[in-house]
Design a protein around this motif. Structure first.
Motif, PDB file in Angstrom:
ATOM      1  N   ARG A 178      -4.731  -1.978  -2.154  1.00  0.00           N
ATOM      2  CA  ARG A 178      -3.900  -2.196  -0.979  1.00  0.00           C
ATOM      3  C   ARG A 178      -2.562  -1.496  -1.143  1.00  0.00           C
ATOM      4  O   ARG A 178      -2.113  -1.250  -2.264  1.00  0.00           O
ATOM      5  N   ILE A 179      -1.917  -1.203  -0.024  1.00  0.00           N
ATOM      6  CA  ILE A 179      -0.536  -0.736  -0.018  1.00  0.00           C
ATOM      7  C   ILE A 179       0.224  -1.648   0.930  1.00  0.00           C
ATOM      8  O   ILE A 179      -0.253  -1.951   2.028  1.00  0.00           O
ATOM      9  N   ASP A 180       1.395  -2.096   0.508  1.00  0.00           N
ATOM     10  CA  ASP A 180       2.106  -3.140   1.254  1.00  0.00           C
ATOM     11  C   ASP A 180       3.596  -2.803   1.355  1.00  0.00           C
ATOM     12  O   ASP A 180       4.401  -3.244   0.531  1.00  0.00           O
ATOM     13  N   PRO A 181       3.999  -1.982   2.352  1.00  0.00           N
ATOM     14  CA  PRO A 181       5.422  -1.709   2.552  1.00  0.00           C
ATOM     15  C   PRO A 181       6.187  -2.994   2.852  1.00  0.00           C
ATOM     16  O   PRO A 181       5.706  -3.854   3.588  1.00  0.00           O
ATOM     17  N   ILE A 182       7.373  -3.115   2.276  1.00  0.00           N
ATOM     18  CA  ILE A 182       8.168  -4.329   2.437  1.00  0.00           C
ATOM     19  C   ILE A 182       9.177  -4.096   3.553  1.00  0.00           C
ATOM     20  O   ILE A 182      10.038  -3.223   3.443  1.00  0.00           O
ATOM     21  N   PRO A 183       9.070  -4.851   4.644  1.00  0.00           N
ATOM     22  CA  PRO A 183       9.956  -4.641   5.792  1.00  0.00           C
ATOM     23  C   PRO A 183      11.432  -4.677   5.406  1.00  0.00           C
ATOM     24  O   PRO A 183      11.863  -5.508   4.602  1.00  0.00           O
ATOM     25  N   GLY A 184      12.197  -3.734   5.973  1.00  0.00           N
ATOM     26  CA  GLY A 184      13.631  -3.713   5.740  1.00  0.00           C
ATOM     27  C   GLY A 184      14.055  -3.088   4.432  1.00  0.00           C
ATOM     28  O   GLY A 184      15.243  -3.113   4.089  1.00  0.00           O
ATOM     29  N   THR A 185      13.107  -2.539   3.661  1.00  0.00           N
ATOM     30  CA  THR A 185      13.426  -1.901   2.386  1.00  0.00           C
ATOM     31  C   THR A 185      12.736  -0.545   2.313  1.00  0.00           C
ATOM     32  O   THR A 185      11.910  -0.201   3.153  1.00  0.00           O
ATOM     33  N   ALA A 186      13.052   0.210   1.268  1.00  0.00           N
ATOM     34  CA  ALA A 186      12.384   1.492   1.011  1.00  0.00           C
ATOM     35  C   ALA A 186      11.304   1.339  -0.041  1.00  0.00           C
ATOM     36  O   ALA A 186      10.889   2.328  -0.664  1.00  0.00           O
ATOM     37  N   PHE A 187      10.805   0.105  -0.223  1.00  0.00           N
ATOM     38  CA  PHE A 187       9.817  -0.194  -1.264  1.00  0.00           C
ATOM     39  C   PHE A 187       8.458  -0.541  -0.657  1.00  0.00           C
ATOM     40  O   PHE A 187       8.373  -1.055   0.460  1.00  0.00           O
ATOM     41  N   ALA A 188       7.426  -0.264  -1.421  1.00  0.00           N
ATOM     42  CA  ALA A 188       6.086  -0.747  -1.092  1.00  0.00           C
ATOM     43  C   ALA A 188       5.382  -1.130  -2.386  1.00  0.00           C
ATOM     44  O   ALA A 188       5.604  -0.513  -3.436  1.00  0.00           O
ATOM     45  N   GLY A 189       4.545  -2.141  -2.299  1.00  0.00           N
ATOM     46  CA  GLY A 189       3.751  -2.549  -3.454  1.00  0.00           C
ATOM     47  C   GLY A 189       2.340  -2.002  -3.348  1.00  0.00           C
ATOM     48  O   GLY A 189       1.784  -1.900  -2.254  1.00  0.00           O
ATOM     49  N   ILE A 190       1.778  -1.609  -4.476  1.00  0.00           N
ATOM     50  CA  ILE A 190       0.355  -1.259  -4.521  1.00  0.00           C
ATOM     51  C   ILE A 190      -0.339  -2.355  -5.329  1.00  0.00           C
ATOM     52  O   ILE A 190       0.025  -2.655  -6.457  1.00  0.00           O
ATOM     53  N   TRP A 191      -1.354  -2.956  -4.691  1.00  0.00           N
ATOM     54  CA  TRP A 191      -1.965  -4.168  -5.223  1.00  0.00           C
ATOM     55  C   TRP A 191      -3.489  -4.055  -5.218  1.00  0.00           C
ATOM     56  O   TRP A 191      -4.085  -3.261  -4.480  1.00  0.00           O
ATOM     57  N   GLY A 192      -4.091  -4.903  -6.015  1.00  0.00           N
ATOM     58  CA  GLY A 192      -5.532  -5.080  -5.960  1.00  0.00           C
ATOM     59  C   GLY A 192      -6.348  -3.904  -6.425  1.00  0.00           C
ATOM     60  O   GLY A 192      -7.505  -3.770  -6.051  1.00  0.00           O
ATOM     61  N   GLY A 193      -5.773  -3.028  -7.241  1.00  0.00           N
ATOM     62  CA  GLY A 193      -6.525  -1.864  -7.697  1.00  0.00           C
ATOM     63  C   GLY A 193      -7.727  -2.263  -8.541  1.00  0.00           C
ATOM     64  O   GLY A 193      -7.595  -2.955  -9.546  1.00  0.00           O
ATOM     65  N   ALA A 194      -8.908  -1.848  -8.114  1.00  0.00           N
ATOM     66  CA  ALA A 194     -10.134  -2.183  -8.837  1.00  0.00           C
ATOM     67  C   ALA A 194     -11.109  -1.012  -8.732  1.00  0.00           C
ATOM     68  O   ALA A 194     -11.309  -0.465  -7.653  1.00  0.00           O
ATOM     69  N   THR A 195     -11.697  -0.634  -9.862  1.00  0.00           N
ATOM     70  CA  THR A 195     -12.670   0.458  -9.899  1.00  0.00           C
ATOM     71  C   THR A 195     -13.896  -0.003 -10.680  1.00  0.00           C
ATOM     72  O   THR A 195     -13.765  -0.641 -11.732  1.00  0.00           O
ATOM     73  N   ARG A 196     -15.058   0.307 -10.151  1.00  0.00           N
ATOM     74  CA  ARG A 196     -16.277  -0.056 -10.872  1.00  0.00           C
ATOM     75  C   ARG A 196     -16.267   0.606 -12.251  1.00  0.00           C
ATOM     76  O   ARG A 196     -15.890   1.779 -12.386  1.00  0.00           O
ATOM     77  N   PRO A 197     -16.699  -0.121 -13.294  1.00  0.00           N
ATOM     78  CA  PRO A 197     -16.598   0.411 -14.662  1.00  0.00           C
ATOM     79  C   PRO A 197     -17.241   1.780 -14.850  1.00  0.00           C
ATOM     80  O   PRO A 197     -16.682   2.639 -15.547  1.00  0.00           O
ATOM     81  N   GLU A 198     -18.379   2.006 -14.213  1.00  0.00           N
ATOM     82  CA  GLU A 198     -19.072   3.273 -14.415  1.00  0.00           C
ATOM     83  C   GLU A 198     -18.382   4.453 -13.744  1.00  0.00           C
ATOM     84  O   GLU A 198     -18.752   5.618 -13.970  1.00  0.00           O
TER      85      GLU A 198
END
Length: 259
Positions: A178-198
């Motif tokens: 996910r990408i989650d820009p934070i209202p009122g700021t110049a920041f965004a969070g990147i969350w939930g990164g998941a990749t299949r092991p193979e």
């Protein structure tokens, strides 16, 4: 790094951490957020009396049977003596340590998807649910798709720029985040990164992160942050992000009453 840590404390704690909450209560310095499904989340910028504040949250949990789970995130750079002991006494359990990564979004964008990999934003409820289900499959443990889907859709309906992205190979989802820009700021969070092991070690997650960063920049974001596992931390470090501190999610779950 001192400036980055100060920016983290100033912009990425308290209100920025409770986006999507159904309600937020204040207990002194604590921000106590409630979410659908009986979930409680506790955050703060600084802590005046750690043991007393934990006791307040424990009393709230004890008095409200609708609260089924709670999370309290600690940071290693905070001055909070006795906090971990207090959380343990209150029935919270420490999860794995995560690295708080912070850096310029522009350092992440120049990565192309490997041959045969399609990276795209998931825009329909069906596609978003499929991506979240894959995330649950990779992470194991408590499934979050059921809770996250309505929360994401509600936030999008309010005009918030939270997005779910996925990488696919032959139509199969192999990496999500996910990408989650934070209202009122110049920041965004990147969350939930998941990749299949193979599919790890092929540059797929880097391409997925680059796509999310490009999208965030289009929304006016300059800075990216992430609470990273040891799988994603090295990738973000190679892209130029810096570890500014560590965080530990402490979690509590209500034990079902005996029938």
């Amino acid at each position: 790094m001192t400036d980055l840590l100060a920016a983290y404390d100033a912009h990425l704690r308290t209100a920025a951490e409770v986006l999507g909450a159904t309600s937020v209560e204040r207990f002194g310095p604590l921000w106590v957020a409630r979410y659908e499904g009986g979930r409680l989340f506790v955050t703060y910028a600084e802590l005046d009396a750690p043991a007393a504040r934990v006791a307040e949250v424990a009393a709230l949990i004890a008095s409200d049977a609708s609260i089924t789970q709670a999370e309290w995130k600690t940071r290693t750079h905070d001055d909070a003596p006795g906090l971990e002991d207090a959380l343990t006494r209150a029935g919270f359990v420490a999860d794995e340590v995560e690295s708080v990564m912070l850096g310029d979004a522009g350092t992440l964008i120049d990565v192309a998807a490997p041959a045969g990999v399609i990276v795209r934003q998931m825009t329909t409820p069906t596609d978003i649910r499929a991506a979240l289900d894959m995330q649950d499959e990779v992470f194991g443990g408590t499934p979050y798709a059921e809770r996250l889907l309505p929360e994401i859709l509600e936030r999008q309906a309010r005009g918030e720029a939270v997005e779910v992205w996925a990488a696919e190979v032959d139509g199969r989802i192999v990496s999500v985040g996910r990408i989650d820009p934070i209202p009122g700021t110049a920041f965004a969070g990147i969350w939930g990164g998941a990749t299949r092991p193979e599919y790890r070690g092929r540059g797929i997650y880097r391409a997925l992160t680059a796509a999310r960063a490009r999208s965030a920049i289009s929304h006016g974001v300059r800075w990216i942050h992430s609470d990273s596992t040891e799988f994603s931390r090295p990738i973000l470090e190679r892209a130029g992000l810096v570890k500014v501190t560590e965080t530990v999610p402490w979690t509590w779950e209500r034990t079902p009453a005996a029938s």
